[in-house]
Design a protein around this motif. Sequence first.
Motif, short mmCIF file in Angstrom:
data_model
loop_
_atom_site.label_atom_id
_atom_site.label_comp_id
_atom_site.label_asym_id
_atom_site.label_seq_id
_atom_site.Cartn_x
_atom_site.Cartn_y
_atom_site.Cartn_z
N ASP A 29 -18.16 -45.78 -72.22
CA ASP A 29 -17.46 -47.06 -72.23
C ASP A 29 -18.36 -48.28 -72.11
N LYS A 30 -19.65 -48.11 -72.37
CA LYS A 30 -20.59 -49.24 -72.39
C LYS A 30 -21.11 -49.39 -73.80
N GLU A 31 -21.18 -50.62 -74.25
CA GLU A 31 -21.64 -50.89 -75.61
C GLU A 31 -23.12 -51.26 -75.62
N TYR A 32 -23.83 -50.66 -76.55
CA TYR A 32 -25.27 -50.91 -76.69
C TYR A 32 -25.58 -51.32 -78.12
N ILE A 33 -26.63 -52.11 -78.23
CA ILE A 33 -27.15 -52.52 -79.54
C ILE A 33 -28.56 -51.96 -79.64
N TYR A 46 -27.92 -53.90 -73.75
CA TYR A 46 -26.58 -53.65 -73.24
C TYR A 46 -25.75 -54.89 -73.50
N TYR A 47 -24.54 -54.70 -74.02
CA TYR A 47 -23.66 -55.83 -74.29
C TYR A 47 -22.69 -55.98 -73.13
N ASP A 48 -22.81 -57.08 -72.41
CA ASP A 48 -21.93 -57.39 -71.29
C ASP A 48 -20.76 -58.21 -71.80
N GLU A 53 -22.92 -61.63 -73.27
CA GLU A 53 -24.36 -61.73 -73.49
C GLU A 53 -24.95 -60.34 -73.64
N ILE A 54 -26.14 -60.29 -74.20
CA ILE A 54 -26.84 -59.02 -74.33
C ILE A 54 -28.01 -59.01 -73.36
N ILE A 55 -28.29 -57.83 -72.80
CA ILE A 55 -29.34 -57.67 -71.80
C ILE A 55 -30.29 -56.58 -72.28
N LEU A 56 -31.57 -56.89 -72.33
CA LEU A 56 -32.59 -55.92 -72.75
C LEU A 56 -32.73 -54.85 -71.68
#
Length: 113
Positions: A29-33, A46-48, A53-56
Amino acid sequence: MYSQGETFYYDIDDEEYELQVVENITIRDKEYIIAEDFDGVLRVFYYDEDEDEIILLDEDDSADVIDYWESEYLGGDDIGDYEDDEYYDREDEEYQDKYDDEDFVEEEEGFYR
């Protein structure tokens, strides 16, 4: 969130990188790019959703996500192999005579008789 193939810019260690999205995946259930820079280095974000925002991710967490992606998305059986599909072989045999090029007349700019 960025879509596959989209380009975005992100500052890493005070240097701006241009990154292209390779894949968007969801794990627990966590989205990643997963994005790639011009040198071919894969970066995972990680897409919050709450903060939009996205977090490296650090190297260890990135490696886990990349391993999962490679095994689940890239390591599977090739289910779309056209050449090994018996259905297409059967169709080719059935319609082969129908589209034979013997009646093709070039003088008439590609028309059939």
